[in-house]
Write a protein that holds these residues in place. Sequence first.
Motif, PDB file in Angstrom:
ATOM      1  N   GLN A   3       0.851  -1.188   0.000  1.00 39.71           N
ATOM      2  CA  GLN A   3       0.000   0.000   0.000  1.00 39.71           C
ATOM      3  C   GLN A   3       0.890   1.243   0.000  1.00 39.71           C
ATOM      4  OE1 GLN A   3      -0.587  -2.462   2.648  1.00 39.71           O
ATOM      5  NE2 GLN A   3      -1.714  -3.498   1.013  1.00 39.71           N
ATOM      6  N   LEU A   4       0.526   2.222  -0.813  1.00 36.76           N
ATOM      7  CA  LEU A   4       1.313   3.440  -0.964  1.00 36.76           C
ATOM      8  C   LEU A   4       0.429   4.657  -0.726  1.00 36.76           C
ATOM      9  CD1 LEU A   4       3.084   2.436  -4.287  1.00 36.76           C
ATOM     10  CD2 LEU A   4       4.002   2.204  -1.986  1.00 36.76           C
ATOM     11  N   THR A  28       6.979  -4.809   1.831  1.00 31.76           N
ATOM     12  CA  THR A  28       7.817  -3.801   1.189  1.00 31.76           C
ATOM     13  C   THR A  28       9.276  -4.223   1.068  1.00 31.76           C
ATOM     14  OG1 THR A  28       8.179  -2.758   3.326  1.00 31.76           O
ATOM     15  CG2 THR A  28       6.375  -1.907   1.979  1.00 31.76           C
ATOM     16  N   PHE A  29       9.603  -5.455   1.385  1.00 29.35           N
ATOM     17  CA  PHE A  29      10.990  -5.884   1.360  1.00 29.35           C
ATOM     18  C   PHE A  29      11.502  -5.980  -0.062  1.00 29.35           C
ATOM     19  CE2 PHE A  29      14.725  -7.457   3.099  1.00 29.35           C
ATOM     20  CZ  PHE A  29      15.140  -8.607   2.445  1.00 29.35           C
ATOM     21  N   GLU A  72      14.066   6.474   2.910  1.00 28.73           N
ATOM     22  CA  GLU A  72      14.372   6.241   4.315  1.00 28.73           C
ATOM     23  C   GLU A  72      13.863   4.848   4.638  1.00 28.73           C
ATOM     24  OE1 GLU A  72      14.069   8.659   8.547  1.00 28.73           O
ATOM     25  OE2 GLU A  72      13.097   9.440   6.771  1.00 28.73           O
ATOM     26  N   TYR A  73      14.773   3.887   4.600  1.00 28.26           N
ATOM     27  CA  TYR A  73      14.395   2.479   4.664  1.00 28.26           C
ATOM     28  C   TYR A  73      13.641   2.135   5.942  1.00 28.26           C
ATOM     29  CZ  TYR A  73      14.716  -2.527   3.859  1.00 28.26           C
ATOM     30  OH  TYR A  73      14.413  -3.842   3.637  1.00 28.26           O
ATOM     31  N   ALA A  74      14.113   2.635   7.082  1.00 29.47           N
ATOM     32  CA  ALA A  74      13.496   2.287   8.361  1.00 29.47           C
ATOM     33  C   ALA A  74      12.044   2.745   8.427  1.00 29.47           C
ATOM     34  CB  ALA A  74      14.295   2.883   9.502  1.00 29.47           C
ATOM     35  N   LYS A  75      11.747   3.879   7.792  1.00 30.51           N
ATOM     36  CA  LYS A  75      10.387   4.413   7.806  1.00 30.51           C
ATOM     37  C   LYS A  75       9.577   3.949   6.604  1.00 30.51           C
ATOM     38  CE  LYS A  75      11.278   8.644  10.440  1.00 30.51           C
ATOM     39  NZ  LYS A  75      11.144  10.131  10.445  1.00 30.51           N
ATOM     40  N   LYS A  76      10.205   3.167   5.713  1.00 30.18           N
ATOM     41  CA  LYS A  76       9.531   2.702   4.498  1.00 30.18           C
ATOM     42  C   LYS A  76       8.923   3.887   3.745  1.00 30.18           C
ATOM     43  CE  LYS A  76       8.451  -1.850   6.404  1.00 30.18           C
ATOM     44  NZ  LYS A  76       7.386  -2.851   6.676  1.00 30.18           N
ATOM     45  N   SER A  99       8.550  -4.927  -7.995  1.00 28.99           N
ATOM     46  CA  SER A  99       9.274  -6.043  -7.394  1.00 28.99           C
ATOM     47  C   SER A  99      10.658  -6.232  -8.002  1.00 28.99           C
ATOM     48  CB  SER A  99       8.470  -7.330  -7.538  1.00 28.99           C
ATOM     49  OG  SER A  99       8.226  -7.585  -8.909  1.00 28.99           O
ATOM     50  N   ILE A 100      10.987  -5.468  -9.063  1.00 30.27           N
ATOM     51  CA  ILE A 100      12.308  -5.608  -9.662  1.00 30.27           C
ATOM     52  C   ILE A 100      13.329  -4.864  -8.822  1.00 30.27           C
ATOM     53  CG2 ILE A 100      11.292  -5.811 -11.953  1.00 30.27           C
ATOM     54  CD1 ILE A 100      12.251  -2.986 -12.532  1.00 30.27           C
ATOM     55  N   ARG A 101      14.590  -5.209  -8.974  1.00 28.85           N
ATOM     56  CA  ARG A 101      15.636  -4.632  -8.131  1.00 28.85           C
ATOM     57  C   ARG A 101      16.317  -3.430  -8.762  1.00 28.85           C
ATOM     58  NH1 ARG A 101      18.695  -9.184  -4.557  1.00 28.85           N
ATOM     59  NH2 ARG A 101      16.893 -10.447  -4.027  1.00 28.85           N
TER      60      ARG A 101
END
Length: 123
Positions: A3-4, A28-29, A72-76, A99-101
């Motif tokens: 969800q965004l 979100t990983f 900001e990875y920790a806050k997604k 889902s692509i890197r």
Amino acid sequence: QVQLVESGGGTVEEGGALRVSCAASGSTFLITMGWFRQAPGKEREFVAAINWSGISTTYADSVKGRFTISKEYAKKTVYLQISSLKPEDTAVYYCAASSIRTPSSQRSDYDYWGQGTQVTVSS
């Protein structure tokens, strides 16, 4: 599922700056995040994208040097700092997740979309 939710849009004078945010929730990983925009009467176009680690980014030529995408990875949360705004930057700005890197400029690579946030530049 991802969800965004975008936020931070508004009306800014030409030459001004603004930061829009996109908060992600759900699975979100290891995903790539992108920003697109759609002006009235025009197709949705790519703006910027960032990979899951935040190390790799890509920008549309029209915004290079003025827009900065960060994560900001920790806050997604993904941010789009917009500076030196021009009237042609007026649009609804959408956040998207893939889902692509590798950061991609292709709409078809993105699986999830936010509802958009309006940015209006007054001259």
